[in-house]
Design a protein around this motif. Structure first.
Motif, PDB file in Angstrom:
ATOM      1  N   VAL A   1       6.471  -1.050   7.611  1.00 33.62           N
ATOM      2  CA  VAL A   1       6.116   0.305   7.194  1.00 33.62           C
ATOM      3  C   VAL A   1       7.384   1.089   6.860  1.00 33.62           C
ATOM      4  O   VAL A   1       8.380   1.039   7.593  1.00 33.62           O
ATOM      5  N   PHE A   2       7.343   1.788   5.734  1.00 36.72           N
ATOM      6  CA  PHE A   2       8.380   2.748   5.373  1.00 36.72           C
ATOM      7  C   PHE A   2       7.725   4.129   5.369  1.00 36.72           C
ATOM      8  O   PHE A   2       6.634   4.300   4.825  1.00 36.72           O
ATOM      9  N   VAL A   3       8.404   5.105   5.959  1.00 38.85           N
ATOM     10  CA  VAL A   3       7.902   6.479   5.960  1.00 38.85           C
ATOM     11  C   VAL A   3       8.990   7.368   5.357  1.00 38.85           C
ATOM     12  O   VAL A   3      10.127   7.382   5.841  1.00 38.85           O
ATOM     13  N   THR A   4       8.641   8.081   4.290  1.00 35.01           N
ATOM     14  CA  THR A   4       9.607   8.991   3.663  1.00 35.01           C
ATOM     15  C   THR A   4       9.330  10.416   4.119  1.00 35.01           C
ATOM     16  O   THR A   4       8.218  10.914   3.989  1.00 35.01           O
ATOM     17  N   LEU A   5      10.352  11.053   4.662  1.00 34.11           N
ATOM     18  CA  LEU A   5      10.231  12.382   5.241  1.00 34.11           C
ATOM     19  C   LEU A   5      11.056  13.373   4.417  1.00 34.11           C
ATOM     20  O   LEU A   5      12.288  13.269   4.370  1.00 34.11           O
ATOM     21  N   SER A   6      10.409  14.298   3.746  1.00 30.65           N
ATOM     22  CA  SER A   6      11.108  15.322   2.967  1.00 30.65           C
ATOM     23  C   SER A   6      10.874  16.679   3.617  1.00 30.65           C
ATOM     24  O   SER A   6       9.772  16.984   4.062  1.00 30.65           O
ATOM     25  N   ARG A   7      11.955  17.485   3.651  1.00 34.94           N
ATOM     26  CA  ARG A   7      11.887  18.779   4.325  1.00 34.94           C
ATOM     27  C   ARG A   7      12.697  19.829   3.561  1.00 34.94           C
ATOM     28  O   ARG A   7      13.691  19.516   2.921  1.00 34.94           O
ATOM     29  N   GLY A   8      12.276  21.081   3.689  1.00 36.59           N
ATOM     30  CA  GLY A   8      13.015  22.167   3.079  1.00 36.59           C
ATOM     31  C   GLY A   8      14.267  22.514   3.865  1.00 36.59           C
ATOM     32  O   GLY A   8      15.279  22.930   3.302  1.00 36.59           O
ATOM     33  N   GLY A   9      14.210  22.349   5.193  1.00 35.20           N
ATOM     34  CA  GLY A   9      15.345  22.622   6.065  1.00 35.20           C
ATOM     35  C   GLY A   9      15.923  21.337   6.631  1.00 35.20           C
ATOM     36  O   GLY A   9      15.613  20.237   6.178  1.00 35.20           O
TER      37      GLY A   9
ATOM     38  N   LEU B   1       0.861  -1.185   0.000  1.00 39.40           N
ATOM     39  CA  LEU B   1       0.000   0.000   0.000  1.00 39.40           C
ATOM     40  C   LEU B   1       0.893   1.229   0.000  1.00 39.40           C
ATOM     41  O   LEU B   1       1.696   1.418   0.913  1.00 39.40           O
ATOM     42  N   GLN B   2       0.778   2.053  -1.037  1.00 38.64           N
ATOM     43  CA  GLN B   2       1.556   3.280  -1.140  1.00 38.64           C
ATOM     44  C   GLN B   2       0.647   4.476  -0.907  1.00 38.64           C
ATOM     45  O   GLN B   2      -0.352   4.654  -1.607  1.00 38.64           O
ATOM     46  N   ILE B   3       1.011   5.294   0.071  1.00 40.85           N
ATOM     47  CA  ILE B   3       0.243   6.478   0.429  1.00 40.85           C
ATOM     48  C   ILE B   3       1.080   7.719   0.128  1.00 40.85           C
ATOM     49  O   ILE B   3       2.130   7.946   0.740  1.00 40.85           O
ATOM     50  N   ASN B   4       0.648   8.507  -0.844  1.00 36.69           N
ATOM     51  CA  ASN B   4       1.300   9.779  -1.166  1.00 36.69           C
ATOM     52  C   ASN B   4       0.479  10.913  -0.562  1.00 36.69           C
ATOM     53  O   ASN B   4      -0.734  10.978  -0.785  1.00 36.69           O
TER      54      ASN B   4
ATOM     55  N   ARG C   1       8.690  10.703  -4.817  1.00 40.24           N
ATOM     56  CA  ARG C   1       9.827  10.091  -5.514  1.00 40.24           C
ATOM     57  C   ARG C   1      10.435   8.974  -4.675  1.00 40.24           C
ATOM     58  O   ARG C   1      10.738   7.881  -5.180  1.00 40.24           O
ATOM     59  N   MET C   2      10.619   9.242  -3.389  1.00 39.86           N
ATOM     60  CA  MET C   2      11.180   8.223  -2.499  1.00 39.86           C
ATOM     61  C   MET C   2      10.227   7.039  -2.365  1.00 39.86           C
ATOM     62  O   MET C   2      10.652   5.878  -2.353  1.00 39.86           O
ATOM     63  N   ASN C   3       8.930   7.343  -2.237  1.00 40.46           N
ATOM     64  CA  ASN C   3       7.940   6.262  -2.177  1.00 40.46           C
ATOM     65  C   ASN C   3       8.053   5.366  -3.404  1.00 40.46           C
ATOM     66  O   ASN C   3       8.057   4.127  -3.297  1.00 40.46           O
TER      67      ASN C   3
ATOM     68  N   GLY D   1       4.362   8.545   2.300  1.00 43.33           N
ATOM     69  CA  GLY D   1       5.084   9.780   2.034  1.00 43.33           C
ATOM     70  C   GLY D   1       4.619  10.862   2.990  1.00 43.33           C
ATOM     71  O   GLY D   1       3.426  11.144   3.081  1.00 43.33           O
ATOM     72  N   ALA D   2       5.570  11.458   3.712  1.00 44.29           N
ATOM     73  CA  ALA D   2       5.210  12.447   4.734  1.00 44.29           C
ATOM     74  C   ALA D   2       6.084  13.690   4.620  1.00 44.29           C
ATOM     75  O   ALA D   2       7.006  13.896   5.417  1.00 44.29           O
ATOM     76  N   PRO D   3       5.819  14.556   3.645  1.00 47.51           N
ATOM     77  CA  PRO D   3       6.572  15.810   3.586  1.00 47.51           C
ATOM     78  C   PRO D   3       6.224  16.695   4.778  1.00 47.51           C
ATOM     79  O   PRO D   3       5.119  16.604   5.321  1.00 47.51           O
TER      80      PRO D   3
END
Length: 199
Positions: free
Chosen positions: A134-142, A4-7, A19-21, A92-94
């Protein structure tokens, strides 16, 4: 294997968490060619947030719900069924303003249901979604990882653990607001971390 992929990014293109997902799912499929993938984009296919009508429907016994209430609960039921059927969940968790997106919070609210995905016992809460990776991808500006400004990761970890999802790998891609060199470095590190996690 059911994946199950959650964007949850608001972006339809150019999202680093998506992208990471995609990279994680591609790696899983390479090792498990017979796997099935269910993808849900919470921005392009938004789920309704909890309001008074939704609460009324959820707290009304099933045999007493109006057709409208039954239809509202069925929307959450569908998301819960996807989670229950999954062997691996990729989220995916930006970071938006130091937290998760509104879309992801709405998904969290929909899949947390007493007696279904968790229950309260005499010794405390028990998560009912067990034996899932579970894999959680965390993207951040800082750059926030491990710092006081990273309230996002503990929130996600606590929520998933509450549902019984304790086998969680977090993958970070940070510094996307700090220039092209920082972006390239972040993506390279994220890709290496994904490869290591899937090895």
């Amino acid at each position: 294997m059911n994946i199950l992929q959650i964007n949850s990014s608001a972006r339809s293109t150019g999202s680093e968490s998506t992208r990471m997902n995609d990279k994680i799912v591609a790696g899983l499929l390479a090792d498990n060619p017979g796997a099935t993938v269910v993808r849900r984009d919470l921005a392009s296919d938004p789920h309704p947030s909890i309001d008074e009508a939704a609460l009324g429907a959820l707290f009304t016994p099933a045999d007493q719900r109006t057709p409208e209430q039954a239809a509202r609960v069925a929307l959450d039921d569908a998301l819960i069924a996807q989670v229950q059927a999954a062997d691996v969940i990729v989220i995916g968790a930006p970071m938006y303003n130091f937290g998760i997106t509104a879309q992801l919070k709405t998904w969290f609210d929909a899949i947390a249901r007493a007696g279904v995905t968790f229950r309260y016992t005499a010794t405390g809460p028990e998560g009912l979604l067990k034996d899932k990776k579970v894999f959680v991808t965390l993207s951040r500006g800082g750059i926030h990882r491990g710092g006081a400004s990273d309230s996002q990761m503990p929130h996600v970890q606590t929520f998933l653990g509450f549902l019984g999802l304790t086998d969680v790998t977090f993958v970070y891609s940070e510094g996307h607001g700090m220039g092209p060199e920082a972006v390239a470095k972040a993506r390279a590190q994220a890709d290496a971390d994904i490869e290591a996690a899937l090895a």
